[in-house]
Design a protein around this motif. Structure first.
Motif, PDB file in Angstrom:
ATOM      1  N   ILE A  58       0.951  -1.107   0.066  1.00  0.00           N
ATOM      2  CA  ILE A  58      -0.059   0.021   0.137  1.00  0.00           C
ATOM      3  C   ILE A  58       0.883   1.301  -0.126  1.00  0.00           C
ATOM      4  O   ILE A  58       0.642   2.231  -0.778  1.00  0.00           O
ATOM      5  N   ALA A  59       1.968   1.419   0.699  1.00  0.00           N
ATOM      6  CA  ALA A  59       2.942   2.292   0.957  1.00  0.00           C
ATOM      7  C   ALA A  59       3.472   2.680  -0.575  1.00  0.00           C
ATOM      8  O   ALA A  59       3.656   3.904  -0.949  1.00  0.00           O
ATOM      9  N   GLU A  60       3.961   1.483  -1.154  1.00  0.00           N
ATOM     10  CA  GLU A  60       4.530   1.916  -2.617  1.00  0.00           C
ATOM     11  C   GLU A  60       3.444   2.383  -3.536  1.00  0.00           C
ATOM     12  O   GLU A  60       3.747   3.579  -4.217  1.00  0.00           O
ATOM     13  N   SER A  61       2.250   1.957  -3.476  1.00  0.00           N
ATOM     14  CA  SER A  61       1.160   2.763  -4.511  1.00  0.00           C
ATOM     15  C   SER A  61       0.879   4.193  -3.729  1.00  0.00           C
ATOM     16  O   SER A  61       0.734   4.991  -4.991  1.00  0.00           O
ATOM     17  N   ARG A  62       0.741   4.298  -2.714  1.00  0.00           N
ATOM     18  CA  ARG A  62       0.413   5.697  -2.124  1.00  0.00           C
ATOM     19  C   ARG A  62       1.706   6.528  -2.479  1.00  0.00           C
ATOM     20  O   ARG A  62       1.374   7.911  -2.852  1.00  0.00           O
ATOM     21  N   LEU A  63       2.920   6.099  -2.269  1.00  0.00           N
ATOM     22  CA  LEU A  63       4.142   6.719  -2.558  1.00  0.00           C
ATOM     23  C   LEU A  63       4.224   7.139  -3.902  1.00  0.00           C
ATOM     24  O   LEU A  63       4.617   8.312  -4.244  1.00  0.00           O
ATOM     25  N   ILE A  64       3.991   6.391  -4.877  1.00  0.00           N
ATOM     26  CA  ILE A  64       4.093   6.664  -6.477  1.00  0.00           C
ATOM     27  C   ILE A  64       3.270   7.865  -6.690  1.00  0.00           C
ATOM     28  O   ILE A  64       3.564   8.946  -7.168  1.00  0.00           O
ATOM     29  N   ALA A  65       1.674   7.981  -6.176  1.00  0.00           N
ATOM     30  CA  ALA A  65       0.737   8.951  -6.269  1.00  0.00           C
ATOM     31  C   ALA A  65       1.341  10.183  -5.711  1.00  0.00           C
ATOM     32  O   ALA A  65       1.307  11.324  -6.236  1.00  0.00           O
ATOM     33  N   GLU A  66       1.980  10.142  -4.517  1.00  0.00           N
ATOM     34  CA  GLU A  66       2.196  11.121  -3.767  1.00  0.00           C
ATOM     35  C   GLU A  66       3.555  12.027  -4.316  1.00  0.00           C
ATOM     36  O   GLU A  66       3.530  13.081  -4.609  1.00  0.00           O
ATOM     37  N   VAL A  67       4.623  11.165  -4.817  1.00  0.00           N
ATOM     38  CA  VAL A  67       5.845  11.777  -5.713  1.00  0.00           C
ATOM     39  C   VAL A  67       5.354  12.420  -6.938  1.00  0.00           C
ATOM     40  O   VAL A  67       5.716  13.440  -7.058  1.00  0.00           O
ATOM     41  N   ILE A  68       4.509  11.706  -7.774  1.00  0.00           N
ATOM     42  CA  ILE A  68       4.020  12.229  -8.803  1.00  0.00           C
ATOM     43  C   ILE A  68       3.251  13.544  -8.588  1.00  0.00           C
ATOM     44  O   ILE A  68       3.440  14.720  -9.422  1.00  0.00           O
ATOM     45  N   THR A  69       2.559  13.727  -7.695  1.00  0.00           N
ATOM     46  CA  THR A  69       1.777  14.932  -7.366  1.00  0.00           C
ATOM     47  C   THR A  69       2.680  16.012  -6.757  1.00  0.00           C
ATOM     48  O   THR A  69       2.503  17.152  -7.173  1.00  0.00           O
ATOM     49  N   ALA A  70       3.630  15.760  -5.949  1.00  0.00           N
ATOM     50  CA  ALA A  70       4.368  16.614  -5.371  1.00  0.00           C
ATOM     51  C   ALA A  70       5.502  17.136  -6.367  1.00  0.00           C
ATOM     52  O   ALA A  70       5.440  18.350  -6.432  1.00  0.00           O
ATOM     53  N   ILE A  71       5.876  16.439  -7.235  1.00  0.00           N
ATOM     54  CA  ILE A  71       7.123  16.847  -8.364  1.00  0.00           C
ATOM     55  C   ILE A  71       6.163  17.719  -9.319  1.00  0.00           C
ATOM     56  O   ILE A  71       6.613  18.785  -9.675  1.00  0.00           O
TER      57      ILE A  71
END
Length: 109
Positions: A58-71
């Motif tokens: 779950i952390a991997e999936s959420r982190l991918i979304a978070e990284v894309i949004t933040a960048i």
């Protein structure tokens, strides 16, 4: 051209980057290593670190979304093309996710 920011590699802060690519890479590293709300006068910079308490998948999936949004929001000169995680058994056993971000510069597209 595709550039890579590998969070498993050590780096040094350069206060006078010579290229746009070097500056953007350094900014992406700063975004990825800053917990949101911790930068004085810029509380919106960084990532939501509450993700670290999630199970790994779950952390991997959420982190991918978070990284894309933040960048996308915080470094508009970069367009993320791929996000992956280093598969290191030692890191996995310790609960670490090492992010590798591949991006292109928006001006080059």
């Amino acid at each position: 051209m595709i550039y890579t920011v590998d969070m498993t590699q050590p780096t040094h802060i350069n206060f006078t980057p010579e290229t746009v690519e070097e500056e953007v890479s350094q900014n992406i590293r700063t975004i990825l290593t800053t917990p949101r709300g911790c930068a004085p006068l810029a509380r919106g910079i960084g990532l939501d670190y509450t993700i670290i308490d999630e199970p790994a998948s779950i952390a991997e999936s959420r982190l991918i979304a978070e990284v894309i949004t933040a960048i996308t929001e915080q470094e508009p000169r970069a367009s993320v093309s791929e996000i992956s995680f280093k598969d290191d058994i030692k890191d996995s056993l310790n609960g670490c996710l090492a992010v590798v971000v591949k991006y292109t510069l928006v001006e080059e597209e």
